[in-house]
Design a protein around this motif. Structure first.
Motif, PDB file in Angstrom:
ATOM      1  N   ARG A  42       1.552  -1.378   0.164  1.00  0.00           N
ATOM      2  CA  ARG A  42      -0.019  -0.040   0.359  1.00  0.00           C
ATOM      3  C   ARG A  42       0.829   1.276   0.042  1.00  0.00           C
ATOM      4  NH1 ARG A  42      -5.967   0.482   3.284  1.00  0.00           N
ATOM      5  NH2 ARG A  42      -5.656  -0.917   1.305  1.00  0.00           N
ATOM      6  N   TRP A  43       0.536   2.213  -1.065  1.00  0.00           N
ATOM      7  CA  TRP A  43       1.386   3.049  -0.881  1.00  0.00           C
ATOM      8  C   TRP A  43       0.646   4.644  -0.196  1.00  0.00           C
ATOM      9  CZ3 TRP A  43       4.122   3.189  -6.796  1.00  0.00           C
ATOM     10  CH2 TRP A  43       5.208   1.522  -6.490  1.00  0.00           C
ATOM     11  N   ASP A  77      -3.724   0.715  -3.887  1.00  0.00           N
ATOM     12  CA  ASP A  77      -2.384  -0.615  -3.672  1.00  0.00           C
ATOM     13  C   ASP A  77      -1.838  -0.908  -4.721  1.00  0.00           C
ATOM     14  OD1 ASP A  77      -2.886  -1.026  -1.028  1.00  0.00           O
ATOM     15  OD2 ASP A  77      -5.199  -1.044  -1.886  1.00  0.00           O
ATOM     16  N   VAL A  78      -0.961  -1.547  -4.835  1.00  0.00           N
ATOM     17  CA  VAL A  78       0.072  -2.514  -5.495  1.00  0.00           C
ATOM     18  C   VAL A  78       0.621  -4.285  -5.761  1.00  0.00           C
ATOM     19  CG1 VAL A  78       2.804  -1.840  -6.734  1.00  0.00           C
ATOM     20  CG2 VAL A  78       1.158  -0.454  -5.897  1.00  0.00           C
ATOM     21  N   PHE A  88      -5.649   1.511 -10.076  1.00  0.00           N
ATOM     22  CA  PHE A  88      -6.350   2.804  -9.494  1.00  0.00           C
ATOM     23  C   PHE A  88      -6.849   2.777  -8.448  1.00  0.00           C
ATOM     24  CE2 PHE A  88      -5.644   2.480 -14.148  1.00  0.00           C
ATOM     25  CZ  PHE A  88      -4.893   4.266 -14.948  1.00  0.00           C
ATOM     26  N   ARG A  89      -7.258   4.334  -7.922  1.00  0.00           N
ATOM     27  CA  ARG A  89      -8.090   4.594  -6.803  1.00  0.00           C
ATOM     28  C   ARG A  89      -8.851   3.344  -6.544  1.00  0.00           C
ATOM     29  NH1 ARG A  89      -5.338  10.189  -4.282  1.00  0.00           N
ATOM     30  NH2 ARG A  89      -3.942   9.749  -5.935  1.00  0.00           N
ATOM     31  N   GLY A  90      -9.890   2.665  -6.237  1.00  0.00           N
ATOM     32  CA  GLY A  90     -10.551   2.655  -5.760  1.00  0.00           C
ATOM     33  C   GLY A  90     -10.819   1.029  -5.953  1.00  0.00           C
ATOM     34  N   TRP A 104       3.435   9.969 -11.169  1.00  0.00           N
ATOM     35  CA  TRP A 104       3.342   9.479  -9.705  1.00  0.00           C
ATOM     36  C   TRP A 104       4.193   7.730  -9.432  1.00  0.00           C
ATOM     37  CZ3 TRP A 104       0.797   6.332  -5.891  1.00  0.00           C
ATOM     38  CH2 TRP A 104       2.166   6.772  -4.832  1.00  0.00           C
ATOM     39  N   VAL A 105       3.178   7.660  -9.931  1.00  0.00           N
ATOM     40  CA  VAL A 105       3.334   6.547  -9.570  1.00  0.00           C
ATOM     41  C   VAL A 105       4.848   5.242 -10.243  1.00  0.00           C
ATOM     42  CG1 VAL A 105       2.612   3.113 -10.368  1.00  0.00           C
ATOM     43  CG2 VAL A 105       0.651   5.230  -9.601  1.00  0.00           C
ATOM     44  N   LEU A 106       5.095   6.168 -12.122  1.00  0.00           N
ATOM     45  CA  LEU A 106       5.998   5.096 -11.987  1.00  0.00           C
ATOM     46  C   LEU A 106       7.383   5.949 -12.089  1.00  0.00           C
ATOM     47  CD1 LEU A 106       5.070   5.230 -15.953  1.00  0.00           C
ATOM     48  CD2 LEU A 106       5.440   3.438 -14.627  1.00  0.00           C
ATOM     49  N   GLN A 107       7.229   6.909 -11.459  1.00  0.00           N
ATOM     50  CA  GLN A 107       8.520   8.083 -10.665  1.00  0.00           C
ATOM     51  C   GLN A 107       8.598   7.724  -9.108  1.00  0.00           C
ATOM     52  OE1 GLN A 107       9.993  10.528 -12.462  1.00  0.00           O
ATOM     53  NE2 GLN A 107      11.195   9.937 -11.047  1.00  0.00           N
ATOM     54  N   ARG A 108       8.422   6.086  -8.851  1.00  0.00           N
ATOM     55  CA  ARG A 108       8.083   5.277  -7.483  1.00  0.00           C
ATOM     56  C   ARG A 108       9.038   4.303  -7.667  1.00  0.00           C
ATOM     57  NH1 ARG A 108       4.987   5.713  -1.350  1.00  0.00           N
ATOM     58  NH2 ARG A 108       5.902   3.340  -0.791  1.00  0.00           N
TER      59      ARG A 108
END
Length: 331
Positions: A37-38, A47-48, A96-98, A120-124
């Motif tokens: 969880r990010w 959630d990834v 994606f959210r939800g 944001w996701v790819l940068q992380r």
């Protein structure tokens, strides 16, 4: 991509529905995921899901962005996980959210042009993964991924080696009107609204006054739903503004990282007439437009068929671009 539908699987609708419900998703056992969880910059969460038996941190990472109401359990996500496992790749599906089974916290959800979230996701991932990263987006996720690549231009190559979009509705107005008519409205629109409306109403319980409950309940197609929920919650004036500004097709020339755009010409969600031609794209974009395949279909082999056709072709194309010399050539 050379895809010829089996004789027992004719037509775009059957290729779409059969592939989602009945075709074999993996060659062996279903993949095992581990979840992280990010916390997002706006104090929400995503959630990834990572492939449990993934490849090394120094090898390639394949990131999959799912489609509308999809998840790591979607048929295409499992098929790509199977491809990653077979090739020793790290693999991750950010939800994606939800969409991970738990309602997110913020007064927003996700949308087809959510390129800031993609970024944001790819940068992380870029900060935590030592090896090359490639990304594939499916349907809605494919359009959003292309929008991210368009927004970043040359800077995208510092994050990923290549991107691919499968069955992406790159002309959202054309796709939205297609899914809202005839057979599509009876089957696909009803299917999507059956999950989207309850989630929206739970979001309203979470944030009273967020939108007009009665107007949402009256929505009978995605245009009306987006007008009440998706567009205003994400900074668009209305559905027309959302569909226009979020569509990837008008900006394909801005992409400066190797990008593959795959659309079957019989996709019931994405009319062939709206698909880009070579004159619409720059030198970094490769178009694959097979005559058959439906929407994220492409099942192959004897009944019930298997779904590795797209992961093998698209994943293979992406991995060609993870070699350092290829990355250098593309800047």
């Amino acid at each position: 991509m050379k895809y010829v539908a089996p004789r027992w699987l004719p037509g775009g609708n059957l290729q779409t529905i059969w592939s989602a419900l009945y075709a074999r998703k993996v060659k062996g056992a279903l993949p095992r995921y581990r979840r992280e969880r990010w916390t997002t910059p706006d104090s929400d969460f995503i959630d990834v899901d990572y492939l449990g038996d993934a490849g090394p941190n120094g090898g390639p990472l394949l990131v999959l962005f799912h489609g509308l109401e999809g998840s790591s359990a979607s048929h295409y996500a499992l098929a790509f996980a199977d491809f990653a496992r077979e090739h020793g790749l790290a693999y991750a599906v950010p939800h994606f959210r939800g969409c991970s089974g738990e309602l997110n916290l913020a007064p927003r959800a996700y949308h087809s042009g959510d390129h800031a979230e993609i970024g944001w996701v790819l940068q992380r991932f870029r900060q935590s993964h030592a090896g090359p990263i490639v990304a594939v987006g499916v349907s809605l996720g494919g359009n959003a991924l292309l929008r991210w690549a368009q927004e970043l231009g040359t800077a995208a190559a510092q994050v990923v080696s290549a991107v691919a979009a499968v069955s992406a509705p790159i002309d959202l107005a054309a796709g939205g009107h297609a899914i809202g008519a005839g057979f599509n409205r009876l089957v696909y629109t009803r299917m999507f609204l059956n999950t989207m409306k309850p989630k929206a109403l739970r979001k309203l319980d979470q944030h009273p006054g967020l939108f007009d409950r009665d107007a949402l309940l009256r929505a009978r197609n995605l245009y009306e739903f987006d007008n009440v929920f998706t567009a205003p919650l994400h900074g668009f004036r209305n559905t027309d503004d959302y569909w226009q500004r979020a569509s990837a097709k008008p900006h394909l020339r801005q992409i400066r990282v190797p990008a593959l755009v795959v659309n079957a010409r019989n996709d019931p969600f994405v009319p062939a007439a709206c698909l880009p031609t070579q004159s619409d794209v720059g030198s970094h974009v490769t178009l694959w437009q097979p005559a058959h395949g439906g929407h994220i279909g492409f099942a192959q082999g004897r009944m019930p068929g298997h779904l590795r056709t797209v992961p093998d072709a698209v994943g293979g194309w992406l991995l060609q671009h993870t070699h350092p010399s290829r990355e250098h050539c593309h800047g």
